[in-house]
Enzyme design. Structure first.
Site, short mmCIF file in Angstrom:
data_model
loop_
_atom_site.label_atom_id
_atom_site.label_comp_id
_atom_site.label_asym_id
_atom_site.label_seq_id
_atom_site.Cartn_x
_atom_site.Cartn_y
_atom_site.Cartn_z
CG ASN A 10 29.42 46.22 37.10
OD1 ASN A 10 29.10 45.81 38.21
ND2 ASN A 10 29.00 45.64 35.97
CD1 TRP A 11 34.39 47.56 41.71
CD2 TRP A 11 33.92 47.53 43.91
NE1 TRP A 11 35.21 48.48 42.33
CE2 TRP A 11 34.94 48.48 43.69
CE3 TRP A 11 33.46 47.34 45.22
CZ2 TRP A 11 35.50 49.23 44.71
CZ3 TRP A 11 34.03 48.10 46.25
CH2 TRP A 11 35.04 49.03 45.99
CE LYS A 12 31.24 42.93 35.17
NZ LYS A 12 31.38 42.25 33.89
CG HIS A 96 25.74 44.44 33.33
ND1 HIS A 96 26.15 43.17 33.00
CD2 HIS A 96 26.83 45.23 33.27
CE1 HIS A 96 27.46 43.21 32.76
NE2 HIS A 96 27.89 44.43 32.92
CD GLU A 98 28.30 40.30 33.72
OE1 GLU A 98 28.19 40.72 34.89
OE2 GLU A 98 29.31 40.50 33.01
CD GLU A 168 28.79 47.53 30.16
OE1 GLU A 168 29.89 47.71 30.69
OE2 GLU A 168 27.89 46.86 30.69
N GLY A 174 34.49 41.49 29.83
CA GLY A 174 35.27 40.49 30.56
C GLY A 174 36.10 39.58 29.66
CB SER A 213 37.94 44.52 27.55
OG SER A 213 37.41 43.23 27.73
N GLY A 234 34.51 47.02 34.52
CA GLY A 234 34.42 45.86 35.42
C GLY A 234 35.77 45.57 36.04
N GLY A 235 36.49 44.61 35.45
CA GLY A 235 37.76 44.11 35.98
C GLY A 235 38.73 45.19 36.45
P1 PGA Z 1 34.84 44.48 32.01
O1 PGA Z 1 33.27 44.60 32.43
O2 PGA Z 1 35.42 45.87 32.12
O3 PGA Z 1 35.43 43.53 33.01
O4 PGA Z 1 34.86 43.98 30.63
C1 PGA Z 1 32.50 45.70 32.06
C2 PGA Z 1 31.09 45.55 32.55
O5 PGA Z 1 30.54 44.45 32.56
O6 PGA Z 1 30.45 46.55 32.96
#
Ligand code: PGA
Length: 255
Positions: A10-12, A96, A98, A168, A174, A213, A234-235
């Site tokens: 997930n590149w956000k 998600h 967010e 999640e 994050g 994470s 994500g990251g």
């Molecule tokens: P993260 O994000 O791996 O940076 O914690 C995961 C996500 O939000 O899907």
């Protein structure tokens, strides 16, 4: 475990065009061809076609990070799931954390989006998870249950196999604070059991990703657990070497 591991990035709101070219340049095609797990990437909307083109020959699925609850009309700034399908995309992330917290998306709205996206033939990565406050007040299962029951309400039986659940925990996203293997396994087992007994899902084939994470260093410990079938990352999905390492772990664990 008999399920194929699914590792989706997930590149956000990250990656410019030049970063995307570099990302695919660094991912080595011949190494990817040997991978047995399913990879996926969700870039920002304007980059979907570019990423689809780059990922096509690599067997990587491509999808949106969100979609509208309607197919067309006066919804300025929204992207229709029909357009995602029109671009021949594979999946869409829905719910998600967010989107739930920053954009106040309710279980009801998430339900509308989910049913619409599925009806168009998109795979839905349905994201759920509790906040730290909810976990500390022992409400984790209650929250997960409500997110599943309300968000998947009215789901046609024949569409169940098009859903991936991404568990999640919000406190792990994050933050660098990954859920411990027992915490993650407990939540995944609960989700699988609940979807099987209350919603009639085929528990054996249901894919449940863990997100929050995930890094090359902690992936094996999580993905080896009986109820964890993949990761939403994500990251660590932004760096081709890390993403590749995760895909390698996923492939080693895929039968
Ligand atoms: P993260 O994000 O791996 O940076 O914690 C995961 C996500 O939000 O899907």
């Amino acid at each position: 475990m008999s399920r194929k591991i699914h590792i989706y990035g997930n590149w956000k709101m990250n990656q410019l065009t030049s970063d995307i070219y570099q990302f695919f340049e660094e991912l080595e095609d011949d190494k990817l061809a040997e991978l047995k797990c399913q990879a996926g990437i969700a870039p920002q909307f304007p980059h979907l076609s570019l990423v689809k083109e780059k990922a096509l020959t690599l067997g990587i699925k491509v999808g949106g990070q969100n979609c509208s609850h309607k197919n067309s009309g006066a919804f300025t700034g929204d992207t229709s799931p029909e357009t995602l399908k029109d671009l021949e995309l594979d999946f869409v992330l829905i719910g998600h954390s967010e989107r739930r917290t920053v954009f106040n998306e309710s279980n009801e709205l998430i339900n509308e989006k989910t049913l619409l996206a599925l009806s168009l033939g998109l795979e839905v990565v349905f994201c759920i998870g509790e906040t730290l406050e909810e976990r500390e007040s022992n409400k984790t299962f209650e929250v997960l249950k409500a997110q599943l029951d309300e968000g998947l309400k009215g789901l046609p039986k024949e569409k169940q196999s098009d859903i991936i659940i991404a568990y999640e925990p919000v406190w792990a996203i994050g933050t660098g604070v990954v859920a411990s293997p027992p915490q993650a396994q407990e939540a995944h087992a609960f989700i699988r059991e609940h979807l099987g007994s209350k919603h009639g899902f085929d528990e054996k084939s249901l894919i449940i990703q863990y997100g929050g994470s995930v890094k090359p260093g902690n992936a094996l410990g999580l993905l080896s657990l009986p109820d964890i079938d993949g990761a939403l990352v994500g990251g660590a999905s932004l760096k081709p070497s890390d993403f590749y390492e995760l895909l390698k772990v996923g492939s080693e664990l895929t039968p």
